[in-house]
Motif scaffolding. Structure first.
Motif, short mmCIF file in Angstrom:
data_model
loop_
_atom_site.label_atom_id
_atom_site.label_comp_id
_atom_site.label_asym_id
_atom_site.label_seq_id
_atom_site.Cartn_x
_atom_site.Cartn_y
_atom_site.Cartn_z
N LEU A 55 0.84 -1.19 0.00
CA LEU A 55 0.00 0.00 0.00
C LEU A 55 0.88 1.24 0.00
CD1 LEU A 55 -2.63 1.65 0.33
CD2 LEU A 55 -2.46 1.24 2.81
N VAL A 56 0.70 2.10 -0.99
CA VAL A 56 1.38 3.39 -1.07
C VAL A 56 0.31 4.47 -0.91
CG1 VAL A 56 2.86 4.91 -2.44
CG2 VAL A 56 3.13 2.42 -2.61
N LEU A 57 0.42 5.28 0.13
CA LEU A 57 -0.65 6.22 0.47
C LEU A 57 -0.13 7.66 0.47
CD1 LEU A 57 -3.54 6.76 1.37
CD2 LEU A 57 -2.84 6.30 3.73
N ARG A 58 -0.80 8.52 -0.31
CA ARG A 58 -0.51 9.95 -0.34
C ARG A 58 -1.56 10.70 0.47
NH1 ARG A 58 1.41 13.55 -0.26
NH2 ARG A 58 0.81 14.97 -1.92
N HIS A 59 -1.09 11.58 1.34
CA HIS A 59 -2.01 12.44 2.10
C HIS A 59 -1.23 13.64 2.59
CE1 HIS A 59 -0.52 10.96 6.12
NE2 HIS A 59 -0.10 10.00 5.33
#
Length: 504
Positions: free
Chosen positions: A404-408
């Motif tokens: 999982l690669v998550l941008r925020h």
């Protein structure tokens, strides 16, 4: 929310599964690579074992069949026109009139296809997918609109030249004297308004809920604008087979809209007695809504899919909300996570337990059934993590497979934090956290402090063996488009890229 929710099953590690630290942080120094993650990623399963995890792949021939039906429909409309009237080139006025009639028929044909395509016919949605249907809907809408404008102009100009009147006087005469033309004028005005609101610049100023409500007037516009051709067109008055075909098409479209947009959702909601069980706070501006009901296994919903939701909380409840499931569906419950800053966000967030819920769905083809590979790499931005969580939970029985690669923006707004931590700890999901403001000068899907990395190279650094993964991308349109372009450049096959874009 807790990592061990009482409202849904939680993932548990398989025997002997290797677990990882809660988060893999890519630091502000700008380093990008596998060693940036806290803890070593779990080893990939052997190919023979991994292949056994894959569900059957759905056949793609349905999509080709739908395209063939649409092409055949347009060809038949053209053939009926050619055998009835055809192209009259005897005078300039006759040429304008006959060309205008053909364009009017094509516009009508595309408008009906447009309405039928968004009637939520289950086998069409499963074959084509809502993302593709929405793209076709937009293309058909603008194309048919400009054909309709050209039809109006050419027919008016042709009649005016034949009658020796001015164009404006001829248009007034046509509207006031020909059967059905007043209705057609009203319907055309509604279509002009809907098309104007569908232009990107206008849509950006509207909330989705407001735009969706106004967009429903397109159905009324189509219903008023099209029938005049059956009352006044010589192709239909003198050729009963053509009239029969068009009336049948109107009937099929009308019945499909009534059955699949009204009757079926109402029956579905009543049969399963869907009600709000709890509203749980999540990251700032987000809440998770848990909905319970009976016999929910009969919905046949899968992780990654979405429903169109209506929460009966008071005035405005009829407005629709397309929301993805943010957890694997379980026996008697569903969960969605939504932004509370929209038109109805505060109203839904205040829903009390027992509030009735109406749904349409499930929709969407980004499901476990769409996977081609044993491993999954999920790229999500902000609330786009919601459908991804369900997909990753579905694979939790086989730890060490997924990333999982998550941008925020920052730590405070990390959505579904407890669910992500549970996936990392108990399912061995390799989690790479990409917080911070977006890059404005470099690779746009990376945060600013990592934007100097080239997108395709960054992908291979973030996800080793990227080409052996299915890749799910879920986020805002511009972010999604930039990431998908870099995935293709990085060598990922188009069939291995599955997109859920927050676009309307």
């Amino acid at each position: 929310m807790s990592a061990t929710r009482t409202d849904a099953p939680t993932a548990t590690p398989a025997d002997g599964a290797r677990t990882a630290e809660p988060a893999g942080r890519l630091g502000p120094a700008g380093h990008l690579g596998p060693s940036a993650a806290a803890g070593a990623p779990p080893a990939a399963p052997r190919r023979s074992h991994a292949r056994a995890l894959l569900p059957p792949v759905r056949r793609a021939w349905w999509r080709d069949a739908v395209a063939a039906l649409v092409g055949g429909h347009l060809a038949l409309v053209t053939l009926l026109w050619a055998t009835a009237d055809g192209l009259d080139v005897s005078t300039t006025a006759a040429l304008a009139t006959s060309a205008g009639r053909l364009l009017g028929l094509w516009a009508s044909a595309l408008l009906l296809v447009q309405v039928l395509g968004m009637a939520r016919v289950p086998w069409v949605e499963r074959a084509v997918g809502q993302d593709r249907l929405s793209a076709w809907h937009r293309w058909a809408g603008f194309t048919s609109f400009w054909m309709l404008v050209a039809h109006l102009v050419l027919v008016t100009v042709g009649y005016a030249a034949s009658d020796g009147r001015g164009v404006v006087g001829e248009l007034v005469q046509l509207v006031l004297t020909l059967p059905g033309m007043l209705l057609a004028a009203a319907g055309t005005a509604l279509l002009v308004a809907v098309v104007g609101l569908s232009v990107r610049a206008a849509r950006r100023r509207l909330r989705y809920e407001s735009w969706h409500l106004l967009h429903l007037y397109a159905y009324l516009g189509v219903g008023l604008a099209l029938p005049h051709q059956l009352w006044t067109g010589t192709s239909f008055l003198l050729h009963p087979w053509a009239a029969t075909y068009w009336w049948a098409l109107y009937g099929v479209t009308f019945v499909s809209v009534v059955v699949f947009r009204l009757v079926r959702p109402l029956a579905l909601s009543l049969r399963h007695d869907l009600r709000v069980a709890a509203v749980l706070p999540d990251a700032p501006g987000l809440v998770s809504v848990v909905v319970r009901g009976r016999d929910l296994h009969r919905l046949r919903a899968e992780a990654g899919q979405f429903f169109v939701w209506r929460f009966r909380t008071g005035p405005g409840w009829t407005r629709a909300h397309p929301l993805s499931l943010s957890a694997v569906p379980w026996t008697d419950g569903l969960r969605v996570t939504m932004d509370v800053t929209g038109d109805d966000g505060a109203r839904v967030a205040a829903a009390r337990p027992g509030t009735r819920v109406l749904v349409e769905g499930p929709f969407g083809r980004v499901t476990p059934s769409s996977r081609r590979h044993a491993r999954l790499a999920a790229f999500a931005a902000g609330a786009g993590v919601a459908p991804v969580v369900g997909l990753l939970e579905h694979g939790a029985a086989h730890p060490g497979v997924d990333t999982l690669v998550l941008r925020h923006r920052d730590d405070a707004d990390l959505p579904l934090r407890d669910d992500v931590d549970a996936l990392v700890r108990h399912a061995g999901v390799r989690f790479l956290d990409l917080p911070g403001p977006r890059s404005r000068t470099g690779t746009p899907w990376l945060p600013a402090h990592l934007g100097h990395h080239a997108g395709p190279a960054a992908l291979h650094q973030l996800v080793p063996d990227l080409l052996d993964h299915d890749v799910v991308v879920c986020g805002p349109p511009a972010w999604t488009a930039a990431l998908v372009a870099d995935l293709r450049t990085a060598g990922v096959a188009r069939s291995a890229i599955h997109v859920e874009s927050y676009v309307w």
